[in-house]
Structures are given as structure tokens and as C-alpha cells.
Design a protein around this motif. Structure first.
Motif, PDB file in Angstrom:
ATOM      1  N   THR A  33     -15.810   6.079   7.709  1.00 28.92           N
ATOM      2  CA  THR A  33     -15.310   4.727   8.105  1.00 28.92           C
ATOM      3  C   THR A  33     -14.870   4.837   9.752  1.00 28.92           C
ATOM      4  O   THR A  33     -14.859   3.871  10.400  1.00 28.92           O
ATOM      5  N   GLY A  34     -14.899   6.071  10.001  1.00 30.25           N
ATOM      6  CA  GLY A  34     -14.244   6.255  11.489  1.00 30.25           C
ATOM      7  C   GLY A  34     -12.931   5.750  11.684  1.00 30.25           C
ATOM      8  O   GLY A  34     -12.277   5.825  12.666  1.00 30.25           O
ATOM      9  N   GLN A  35     -12.123   5.271  10.556  1.00 32.71           N
ATOM     10  CA  GLN A  35     -10.821   5.098  10.518  1.00 32.71           C
ATOM     11  C   GLN A  35      -9.745   6.007  10.045  1.00 32.71           C
ATOM     12  O   GLN A  35     -10.273   6.963   9.659  1.00 32.71           O
ATOM     13  N   MET A  36      -8.635   6.006  10.485  1.00 26.00           N
ATOM     14  CA  MET A  36      -7.904   7.057  10.128  1.00 26.00           C
ATOM     15  C   MET A  36      -7.580   7.254   8.693  1.00 26.00           C
ATOM     16  O   MET A  36      -7.656   6.031   7.864  1.00 26.00           O
ATOM     17  N   VAL A  37      -7.477   8.497   8.167  1.00 24.31           N
ATOM     18  CA  VAL A  37      -6.742   8.560   6.729  1.00 24.31           C
ATOM     19  C   VAL A  37      -5.412   8.177   6.438  1.00 24.31           C
ATOM     20  O   VAL A  37      -4.514   8.480   7.475  1.00 24.31           O
ATOM     21  N   THR A  38      -5.377   7.403   5.609  1.00 24.43           N
ATOM     22  CA  THR A  38      -4.189   6.871   5.175  1.00 24.43           C
ATOM     23  C   THR A  38      -3.883   7.300   3.654  1.00 24.43           C
ATOM     24  O   THR A  38      -4.719   7.683   3.006  1.00 24.43           O
ATOM     25  N   CYS A  39      -2.434   6.740   3.298  1.00 27.36           N
ATOM     26  CA  CYS A  39      -2.334   6.836   1.857  1.00 27.36           C
ATOM     27  C   CYS A  39      -3.686   6.376   0.932  1.00 27.36           C
ATOM     28  O   CYS A  39      -3.692   6.490  -0.164  1.00 27.36           O
ATOM     29  N   VAL A  40      -3.810   5.177   1.316  1.00 27.91           N
ATOM     30  CA  VAL A  40      -4.846   4.301   0.569  1.00 27.91           C
ATOM     31  C   VAL A  40      -6.228   5.017   0.815  1.00 27.91           C
ATOM     32  O   VAL A  40      -7.061   4.083   0.083  1.00 27.91           O
ATOM     33  N   SER A  41      -6.333   5.703   1.636  1.00 29.87           N
ATOM     34  CA  SER A  41      -7.668   6.589   1.471  1.00 29.87           C
ATOM     35  C   SER A  41      -7.774   7.031  -0.114  1.00 29.87           C
ATOM     36  O   SER A  41      -8.961   7.336  -0.348  1.00 29.87           O
ATOM     37  N   CYS A  42      -6.687   7.520  -0.506  1.00 27.55           N
ATOM     38  CA  CYS A  42      -6.764   8.292  -1.868  1.00 27.55           C
ATOM     39  C   CYS A  42      -6.051   7.147  -2.939  1.00 27.55           C
ATOM     40  O   CYS A  42      -6.586   7.738  -4.203  1.00 27.55           O
ATOM     41  N   HIS A  43      -4.987   6.544  -2.691  1.00 25.87           N
ATOM     42  CA  HIS A  43      -4.383   5.850  -3.763  1.00 25.87           C
ATOM     43  C   HIS A  43      -4.824   4.174  -3.522  1.00 25.87           C
ATOM     44  O   HIS A  43      -4.985   3.934  -2.384  1.00 25.87           O
ATOM     45  N   ASN A  44      -4.845   3.840  -4.751  1.00 25.82           N
ATOM     46  CA  ASN A  44      -4.823   2.266  -4.634  1.00 25.82           C
ATOM     47  C   ASN A  44      -3.460   1.744  -5.436  1.00 25.82           C
ATOM     48  O   ASN A  44      -3.406   1.905  -6.558  1.00 25.82           O
ATOM     49  N   PRO A  45      -2.531   1.213  -4.570  1.00 21.11           N
ATOM     50  CA  PRO A  45      -1.403   0.899  -5.087  1.00 21.11           C
ATOM     51  C   PRO A  45      -1.355  -0.210  -6.143  1.00 21.11           C
ATOM     52  O   PRO A  45      -0.609  -0.395  -6.955  1.00 21.11           O
ATOM     53  N   MET A  46      -2.753  -0.741  -6.271  1.00 18.39           N
ATOM     54  CA  MET A  46      -2.678  -1.838  -7.329  1.00 18.39           C
ATOM     55  C   MET A  46      -2.866  -1.357  -8.631  1.00 18.39           C
ATOM     56  O   MET A  46      -3.052  -1.926  -9.614  1.00 18.39           O
ATOM     57  N   GLY A  47      -3.119   0.056  -8.705  1.00 19.29           N
ATOM     58  CA  GLY A  47      -3.461   0.924  -9.875  1.00 19.29           C
ATOM     59  C   GLY A  47      -5.039   1.234 -10.380  1.00 19.29           C
ATOM     60  O   GLY A  47      -5.774   0.357  -9.687  1.00 19.29           O
ATOM     61  N   THR A  48      -5.160   2.216 -11.064  1.00 19.37           N
ATOM     62  CA  THR A  48      -6.278   2.532 -11.254  1.00 19.37           C
ATOM     63  C   THR A  48      -6.540   3.289 -12.475  1.00 19.37           C
ATOM     64  O   THR A  48      -5.488   3.536 -13.229  1.00 19.37           O
ATOM     65  N   GLU A  49      -7.633   3.659 -13.030  1.00 17.99           N
ATOM     66  CA  GLU A  49      -7.763   4.314 -14.203  1.00 17.99           C
ATOM     67  C   GLU A  49      -7.426   6.033 -14.327  1.00 17.99           C
ATOM     68  O   GLU A  49      -7.341   6.485 -15.273  1.00 17.99           O
ATOM     69  N   TYR A  50      -7.006   6.118 -12.934  1.00 15.82           N
ATOM     70  CA  TYR A  50      -6.721   7.907 -12.902  1.00 15.82           C
ATOM     71  C   TYR A  50      -5.057   7.764 -12.645  1.00 15.82           C
ATOM     72  O   TYR A  50      -4.393   6.862 -12.124  1.00 15.82           O
ATOM     73  N   LYS A  51      -4.568   9.019 -12.766  1.00 21.41           N
ATOM     74  CA  LYS A  51      -3.255   9.495 -12.663  1.00 21.41           C
ATOM     75  C   LYS A  51      -3.020   9.090 -11.340  1.00 21.41           C
ATOM     76  O   LYS A  51      -3.686   9.268 -10.292  1.00 21.41           O
ATOM     77  N   TYR A  52      -1.617   8.775 -11.028  1.00 20.57           N
ATOM     78  CA  TYR A  52      -1.098   8.484  -9.591  1.00 20.57           C
ATOM     79  C   TYR A  52      -1.825   7.429  -8.824  1.00 20.57           C
ATOM     80  O   TYR A  52      -1.979   7.639  -7.681  1.00 20.57           O
ATOM     81  N   HIS A  53      -2.164   6.563  -9.746  1.00 23.60           N
ATOM     82  CA  HIS A  53      -3.178   5.728  -8.817  1.00 23.60           C
ATOM     83  C   HIS A  53      -4.142   5.998  -7.863  1.00 23.60           C
ATOM     84  O   HIS A  53      -4.429   5.547  -6.931  1.00 23.60           O
ATOM     85  N   LEU A  54      -4.878   7.340  -8.376  1.00 16.17           N
ATOM     86  CA  LEU A  54      -5.691   7.640  -7.302  1.00 16.17           C
ATOM     87  C   LEU A  54      -7.155   6.945  -7.469  1.00 16.17           C
ATOM     88  O   LEU A  54      -7.206   6.528  -8.748  1.00 16.17           O
TER      89      LEU A  54
END
Ligand code: HEC
Ligand code: HEC
Ligand code: HEC
Length: 70
Positions: A33-54
């Protein structure tokens, strides 16, 4: 609709992860993306099917989204 960038908004509450996590911030650019890596590069705070909202399974699938040589 985050109230700040995807690092600052999270470390308001998650102070520890703000200090000790995978590298994030303006020096760490996601080559997709050319954008900085942030927490939401790996976590979706709305929830996902994976542990820790990954956004992917966190042992390998997540990492090889960006690290092709693993
Ligand atoms: C207003 C405070 C607050 C903010 C801001 C916040 N969180 Fe959280 N977060 C919490 C709380 C409280 C928990 C639940 C902690 C617990 O269960 O031990 C939590 C839990 C989590 C978990 C763990 C979920 C699990 O399954 O154990 C993750 C991952 C997480 N947050 C990521 C984020 C990310 C990424 C952001 C920024 C987009 C963020 N949080 C912003 C308060 C916050
Ligand atoms: C490169 C991907 C990546 C980034 C960037 C990342 N995390 Fe995580 N995070 C993970 C993985 C993978 C786990 C699960 C670790 C495990 O299985 O023990 C995790 C676990 C967590 C947890 C739950 C376990 C704990 O430590 O309490 C929280 C909360 C969390 N991350 C918050 C954050 C916050 C806040 C940021 C930004 C400052 C962030 N993460 C950045 C990949 C990431
Ligand atoms: C959103 C893209 C992205 C994801 C997902 C990701 N990384 Fe990274 N990672 C990067 C970038 C960008 C860097 C910094 C540049 C580099 O070293 O390639 C980095 C750096 C690293 C480093 C070097 C850290 C240092 O201090 O030099 C390690 C180790 C690493 N990542 C492991 C992982 C692991 C393990 C996962 C999965 C849990 C993961 N990464 C997921 C983008 C990502």
C-alpha cells in the motif's frame, strides 16, 4: 472511521502493545500500500473469525501477506 491513526488510537488503551509489538509507524512501510504499518494492518477492531481480532491466522498466514520469503 477511526478517531486517529491506527497506531495512536489503539495505544491510548493498549499501552504495552504500543511499546512491544511488530514494528509499526511512519518508518515501517507496507510495500503493498505504501502506507505505514499500523495496528490495523494486522487487527480488525470490529472483530474477525481469528483469535485476537487478527485479519488472518496469526502463526503464518498473516505474516506471509507481507513477508513472501518465509
Ligand atoms: C478505549 C480503549 C480501547 C481502545 C481505544 C482500543 N482497545 Fe482494544 N481492547 C480494549 C479492551 C478493554 C479490551 C479487552 C481486554 C481484555 O479482555 O482483557 C481490548 C481487547 C483488544 C484485543 C484482544 C482481543 C482478544 O481476543 O483477546 C485486541 C487485539 C485489541 N483490543 C486491539 C485493538 C486495536 C487494534 C485497537 C485500535 C484500532 C484497539 N484495540 C483500541 C480497549 C481498547
Ligand atoms: C504485524 C502484525 C501485527 C501488528 C502490526 C500488531 N499486532 Fe497485535 N498481535 C499480532 C499477533 C500475531 C498477535 C497474537 C500473538 C499471540 O498469538 O500470542 C497479536 C496480539 C495482540 C493483542 C492480544 C494479546 C496481548 O498482547 O494482549 C493485542 C491487545 C494486540 N495485539 C494489540 C496490538 C496493538 C495495539 C498494535 C499496534 C500498536 C498491534 N497489536 C500491532 C500481530 C500484530
Ligand atoms: C502489513 C504487512 C506486514 C505483516 C502482516 C507482517 N509484517 Fe513483519 N514487517 C513488515 C514491514 C514493512 C517490516 C519492516 C521492513 C522489513 O524488515 O521488511 C517488517 C519487519 C518484520 C521483522 C523485523 C523486525 C526488526 O526489528 O527488524 C520481523 C521479525 C517481522 N516483521 C515478523 C513478522 C511476523 C512474525 C509476522 C506475522 C505475525 C509479520 N511480520 C507480519 C510488514 C508486515
Amino acid at each position: 472511521m477511526l478517531r486517529g491513526n491506527g497506531n495512536d488510537v489503539c495505544v491510548q488503551c493498549h499501552e504495552d502493545q504500543g511499546k512491544f509489538t511488530h514494528p509499526v509507524g511512519p518508518e515501517v512501510l507496507d510495500s503493498h500500500t505504501g502506507q505505514m504499518v499500523t495496528c490495523v494492518s494486522c487487527h480488525n477492531p470490529m472483530g474477525t473469525e481469528y483469535k485476537y481480532h487478527l485479519i488472518e491466522e496469526g502463526k503464518k498466514a498473516l505474516c506471509v501477506l507481507c513477508h513472501k520469503t518465509y
